[in-house]
Scaffold this motif. Structure first.
Motif, PDB file in Angstrom:
ATOM      1  N   TYR A 186       0.813  -1.229   0.179  1.00 37.86           N
ATOM      2  CA  TYR A 186      -0.205  -0.174  -0.022  1.00 37.86           C
ATOM      3  C   TYR A 186       0.718   1.113  -0.105  1.00 37.86           C
ATOM      4  CZ  TYR A 186      -3.202   3.687   1.754  1.00 37.86           C
ATOM      5  OH  TYR A 186      -3.984   4.801   2.064  1.00 37.86           O
ATOM      6  N   ARG A 187       1.790   1.181   0.938  1.00 35.16           N
ATOM      7  CA  ARG A 187       2.421   2.633   0.963  1.00 35.16           C
ATOM      8  C   ARG A 187       3.241   2.906  -0.176  1.00 35.16           C
ATOM      9  NH1 ARG A 187       7.485   4.149   1.586  1.00 35.16           N
ATOM     10  NH2 ARG A 187       8.242   2.030   1.716  1.00 35.16           N
ATOM     11  N   THR A 188       3.923   2.336  -0.947  1.00 33.63           N
ATOM     12  CA  THR A 188       4.663   2.595  -2.103  1.00 33.63           C
ATOM     13  C   THR A 188       3.727   2.572  -3.492  1.00 33.63           C
ATOM     14  OG1 THR A 188       5.214  -0.022  -2.482  1.00 33.63           O
ATOM     15  CG2 THR A 188       6.895   1.658  -1.263  1.00 33.63           C
ATOM     16  N   MET A 189       2.706   1.873  -3.372  1.00 32.61           N
ATOM     17  CA  MET A 189       1.820   1.624  -4.692  1.00 32.61           C
ATOM     18  C   MET A 189       0.587   2.245  -4.654  1.00 32.61           C
ATOM     19  SD  MET A 189       4.067  -0.171  -6.385  1.00 32.61           S
ATOM     20  CE  MET A 189       2.977  -0.758  -7.838  1.00 32.61           C
ATOM     21  N   LYS A 190       0.077   3.002  -3.592  1.00 34.43           N
ATOM     22  CA  LYS A 190      -0.982   3.695  -3.560  1.00 34.43           C
ATOM     23  C   LYS A 190      -1.048   5.015  -4.639  1.00 34.43           C
ATOM     24  CE  LYS A 190       0.335   6.317   0.695  1.00 34.43           C
ATOM     25  NZ  LYS A 190      -0.126   6.873   2.088  1.00 34.43           N
ATOM     26  N   LYS A 191      -2.107   5.651  -4.859  1.00 43.46           N
ATOM     27  CA  LYS A 191      -2.196   6.832  -5.451  1.00 43.46           C
ATOM     28  C   LYS A 191      -2.408   7.945  -4.337  1.00 43.46           C
ATOM     29  CE  LYS A 191      -3.675   4.852 -10.018  1.00 43.46           C
ATOM     30  NZ  LYS A 191      -4.469   4.898 -11.062  1.00 43.46           N
ATOM     31  N   ASP A 192      -2.568   8.897  -4.857  1.00 44.80           N
ATOM     32  CA  ASP A 192      -2.497  10.089  -3.849  1.00 44.80           C
ATOM     33  C   ASP A 192      -4.240  10.147  -3.448  1.00 44.80           C
ATOM     34  OD1 ASP A 192      -0.217  11.107  -3.847  1.00 44.80           O
ATOM     35  OD2 ASP A 192      -0.636  12.547  -5.096  1.00 44.80           O
ATOM     36  N   GLY A 193      -4.356  10.085  -2.057  1.00 43.53           N
ATOM     37  CA  GLY A 193      -5.778  10.031  -1.435  1.00 43.53           C
ATOM     38  C   GLY A 193      -6.322   8.737  -1.553  1.00 43.53           C
ATOM     39  N   GLU A 194      -5.794   7.559  -1.993  1.00 44.11           N
ATOM     40  CA  GLU A 194      -6.377   6.325  -2.079  1.00 44.11           C
ATOM     41  C   GLU A 194      -6.272   5.634  -0.669  1.00 44.11           C
ATOM     42  OE1 GLU A 194      -6.121   3.313  -5.663  1.00 44.11           O
ATOM     43  OE2 GLU A 194      -4.337   3.677  -4.672  1.00 44.11           O
ATOM     44  N   THR A 195      -7.529   5.351  -0.266  1.00 41.68           N
ATOM     45  CA  THR A 195      -7.478   4.216   1.154  1.00 41.68           C
ATOM     46  C   THR A 195      -6.940   2.915   0.895  1.00 41.68           C
ATOM     47  OG1 THR A 195      -9.759   3.439   0.615  1.00 41.68           O
ATOM     48  CG2 THR A 195      -9.521   5.599   1.812  1.00 41.68           C
ATOM     49  N   GLU A 196      -6.795   2.380   1.809  1.00 36.24           N
ATOM     50  CA  GLU A 196      -6.403   0.803   1.672  1.00 36.24           C
ATOM     51  C   GLU A 196      -7.391   0.097   1.065  1.00 36.24           C
ATOM     52  OE1 GLU A 196      -4.581  -1.583   4.639  1.00 36.24           O
ATOM     53  OE2 GLU A 196      -3.719   0.111   5.766  1.00 36.24           O
ATOM     54  N   VAL A 197      -8.745   0.491   1.322  1.00 38.73           N
ATOM     55  CA  VAL A 197      -9.899  -0.406   0.401  1.00 38.73           C
ATOM     56  C   VAL A 197      -9.752  -0.131  -0.907  1.00 38.73           C
ATOM     57  CG1 VAL A 197     -12.094  -0.861   0.526  1.00 38.73           C
ATOM     58  CG2 VAL A 197     -11.051  -0.836   2.809  1.00 38.73           C
ATOM     59  N   ASP A 198      -9.531   1.144  -1.200  1.00 39.77           N
ATOM     60  CA  ASP A 198      -9.589   1.561  -2.615  1.00 39.77           C
ATOM     61  C   ASP A 198      -8.577   1.026  -3.345  1.00 39.77           C
ATOM     62  OD1 ASP A 198     -12.001   2.863  -2.436  1.00 39.77           O
ATOM     63  OD2 ASP A 198     -10.869   4.885  -2.234  1.00 39.77           O
ATOM     64  N   PHE A 199      -7.314   0.993  -2.534  1.00 36.85           N
ATOM     65  CA  PHE A 199      -6.093   0.401  -3.279  1.00 36.85           C
ATOM     66  C   PHE A 199      -6.322  -1.064  -3.492  1.00 36.85           C
ATOM     67  CE2 PHE A 199      -1.974  -1.754  -2.262  1.00 36.85           C
ATOM     68  CZ  PHE A 199      -1.419  -1.532  -3.486  1.00 36.85           C
ATOM     69  N   ALA A 200      -7.244  -1.818  -2.672  1.00 35.03           N
ATOM     70  CA  ALA A 200      -7.389  -3.272  -2.665  1.00 35.03           C
ATOM     71  C   ALA A 200      -8.127  -3.410  -3.794  1.00 35.03           C
ATOM     72  CB  ALA A 200      -7.841  -3.940  -1.457  1.00 35.03           C
ATOM     73  N   LYS A 201      -9.061  -2.649  -4.172  1.00 33.79           N
ATOM     74  CA  LYS A 201      -9.938  -2.838  -5.270  1.00 33.79           C
ATOM     75  C   LYS A 201      -9.251  -2.381  -6.605  1.00 33.79           C
ATOM     76  CE  LYS A 201     -14.390  -1.163  -2.867  1.00 33.79           C
ATOM     77  NZ  LYS A 201     -15.424  -0.448  -2.577  1.00 33.79           N
ATOM     78  N   ARG A 202      -8.342  -1.672  -6.411  1.00 35.26           N
ATOM     79  CA  ARG A 202      -7.558  -1.340  -7.755  1.00 35.26           C
ATOM     80  C   ARG A 202      -6.661  -2.670  -8.128  1.00 35.26           C
ATOM     81  NH1 ARG A 202      -2.724   1.235  -8.783  1.00 35.26           N
ATOM     82  NH2 ARG A 202      -2.516   2.332  -6.657  1.00 35.26           N
ATOM     83  N   CYS A 203      -6.012  -3.207  -7.000  1.00 33.81           N
ATOM     84  CA  CYS A 203      -5.344  -4.304  -7.266  1.00 33.81           C
ATOM     85  C   CYS A 203      -5.993  -5.419  -7.852  1.00 33.81           C
ATOM     86  CB  CYS A 203      -4.578  -4.824  -5.951  1.00 33.81           C
ATOM     87  SG  CYS A 203      -3.123  -3.642  -5.418  1.00 33.81           S
ATOM     88  N   ALA A 204      -7.295  -5.551  -7.307  1.00 35.14           N
ATOM     89  CA  ALA A 204      -8.061  -6.756  -7.872  1.00 35.14           C
ATOM     90  C   ALA A 204      -8.355  -6.240  -9.295  1.00 35.14           C
ATOM     91  CB  ALA A 204      -9.384  -6.713  -7.164  1.00 35.14           C
ATOM     92  N   THR A 205      -8.763  -5.019  -9.558  1.00 33.05           N
ATOM     93  CA  THR A 205      -9.364  -4.529 -10.956  1.00 33.05           C
ATOM     94  C   THR A 205      -8.099  -4.894 -11.800  1.00 33.05           C
ATOM     95  OG1 THR A 205     -10.613  -3.067 -10.273  1.00 33.05           O
ATOM     96  CG2 THR A 205      -9.939  -2.747 -12.441  1.00 33.05           C
ATOM     97  N   GLU A 206      -6.882  -4.485 -11.732  1.00 35.44           N
ATOM     98  CA  GLU A 206      -5.636  -4.635 -12.369  1.00 35.44           C
ATOM     99  C   GLU A 206      -5.462  -6.183 -12.663  1.00 35.44           C
ATOM    100  OE1 GLU A 206      -2.407  -2.820 -10.419  1.00 35.44           O
ATOM    101  OE2 GLU A 206      -3.304  -0.925 -10.944  1.00 35.44           O
ATOM    102  N   LEU A 207      -5.676  -7.085 -11.674  1.00 34.70           N
ATOM    103  CA  LEU A 207      -5.416  -8.623 -11.871  1.00 34.70           C
ATOM    104  C   LEU A 207      -6.592  -8.942 -12.985  1.00 34.70           C
ATOM    105  CD1 LEU A 207      -4.776 -11.485 -11.187  1.00 34.70           C
ATOM    106  CD2 LEU A 207      -6.255 -11.453  -9.253  1.00 34.70           C
TER     107      LEU A 207
END
Length: 450
Positions: A186-207
């Motif tokens: 999360y710390r190195t790959m998140k976008k500005d303002g992105e919560t952990e939950v939103d980041f997890a969703k983006r990881c799933a979308t990218e998969l």
């Protein structure tokens, strides 16, 4: 032949090539020779004692010098020192251990298959997955997805799964049909303002986007560690596995949980699969399975995997795969005794008891100016370091801190600039504090010299 000095250090430099080592630098500095171990401590050949904060290589659950494991090995060595499991042969320890592991599994599993290392277990899992696809008349369903920063071993196929650049460079890896999706850090790959939950969703979308781009009918499996270990002790962000698993089910993609580091109590449950409510089709196990007293690893496969493999072996006439030491009787006997110790002494409960102290001390290091992140769960954690003066030379800061730790009597592991902590499960609360006292002092010493 040149005359070699008689010290172990000189003979090592003369004759041995080391893993994860700069060979030329090793010729100059030589090895640290560890002579013996007891509990959470090891001692070098000069008599200096160290807290082994990495449990060897993430693995000595019951500590060093456990006499019950020595005795279990000796008993089995005397009774049957070796036999194989090829061609309808077996022996007591392999049968008992297979039964034990299948019954221990936190999700329904059908069969155990024994190998000798985590790398071999993951390599064999890939072969099983390909074999199964052919058995099901799906010869194109062969691609396998793992993650950037994930670690799954060093054999040709498992090293390809591993998502670390230095495991690929100069080895002509990864091989074909191995794909990598986003790192869940999360710390190195998140976008500005992105919560952990939103980041997890983006990881799933990218998969899912990767699966769709490659074609779902070509994707056979996804490999993931519940907690990434050698890639820097990366914990999944909130909601990560809840987002990832439905995508795998949606596209009929097998899920392999690599429990090589997380298994047998490390995360505060017997398996990381329990900690994160995973539903894998295959689990790969090693390290704490025998506390690494002897080499042994295993795959557990569910009926969805086993059934087509068994049918194909019947069609062909054999399952043409195996290792000389698969289910080695002495290693299996030691693993059985090791699991008894973990259960009898409730080491999983002990991890839960001391984890709050471990995590409190670990997280307190985040206040240090050199530490940019502390992260951990159960009895595994890491602190990541950074400083402006060495920003262009990755790994230098970790190397300096690692050297300071050794001088002060602590063995950690520098994963680049990330210092890992994964001590034996038997560690006491007092010893946890001793470990982090040295860890803090070592970082302070390096900070003063920058």
């Amino acid at each position: 032949m040149n005359q070699i000095p008689n010290s172990l250090e000189a003979r090592d430099v003369a004759f041995q090539l080391h893993s994860y080592t700069d060979a030329r630098k090793h010729e100059e500095m030589g090895p640290l020779v560890i002579e013996k171990g007891e509990g959470i401590y090891v001692e070098d050949n000069s008599g200096k004692r160290y807290i082994e904060a990495m449990a060897g290589l993430w693995s000595v659950a019951v500590g060093f010098g456990e006499k019950r494991l020595v005795e279990a090995a000796a008993r089995q060595m005397e009774k049957l020192p070796y036999y194989h499991t090829f061609a309808h042969r077996t022996h007591g320890p392999s049968v008992e251990l297979a039964e034990k592991l299948v019954n221990m599994a936190p999700v329904p599993m059908s069969k155990a298959y024994f190998t000798n290392s985590g790398s071999e277990a993951n390599d064999t899992a890939i072969k099983l997955i390909w074999y199964r696809s052919n058995a099901m008349g799906k010869p194109d369903k062969k691609k396998i997805i793992s993650r950037v920063r994930g670690y799954h071993g060093v054999t040709i196929a498992s090293a390809s799964l591993t998502g670390l650049v230095n495991n690929h460079r100069s080895f002509d890896l990864p091989i074909a049909n191995i794909l990598h999706t986003s790192s869940p850090h999360y710390r190195t790959m998140k976008k500005d303002g992105e919560t952990e939950v939103d980041f997890a969703k983006r990881c799933a979308t990218e998969l899912e986007d990767l699966i769709l781009a490659e074609g779902p009918d070509t994707i056979a499996a996804f490999f993931g560690e519940p907690v990434i270990g050698a890639g820097g002790v990366v914990l999944p962000p909130e909601g990560y596995w809840e987002q990832i698993q439905p995508i795998l089910k949606k596209y009929d993609i097998l899920f392999v949980a690599d429990e090589v580091i997380c298994g047998f109590g490390r995360t505060g449950n017997m398996f990381g699969t329990e900690t994160y409510n995973l539903q894998p089709d295959i689990m790969t196990l090693s390290k704490q399975l025998s506390s690494s007293y002897l080499p042994i690893s295993a795959l557990l496969v569910n009926e969805k995997v086993y059934g087509p493999v068994a049918d194909e072996s019947n069609k062909i006439g054999t399952f043409g795969h195996g290792y000389t030491a698969s289910g080695h009787p002495v290693a299996a006997a030691v693993a059985l005794e090791n699991l008894k110790i973990i259960e009898e002494r409730d080491l999983v409960g002990h991890v839960r008891d001391i984890s709050p102290t471990f995590l409190k001390r670990l997280n307190s290091l985040q206040e240090h100016p050199l530490v940019i992140e502390a992260r951990g769960i159960g009895l595994i954690g890491a602190v990541e370091l950074a400083h402006e003066s060495v920003k262009d030379t990755p790994g230098v800061l970790g190397g300096k801190v690692n050297a300071s730790y050794l001088e002060k009597g602590l063995i950690s592991r520098a994963l680049g600039d990330t210092m890992a902590f994964c001590p034996p499960l038997i560690m006491s609360e007092t010893q946890v504090n001793d470990m982090f006292d040295i860890a803090e002092a070592g970082i302070n010493e390096v900070a003063k010299g920058l």
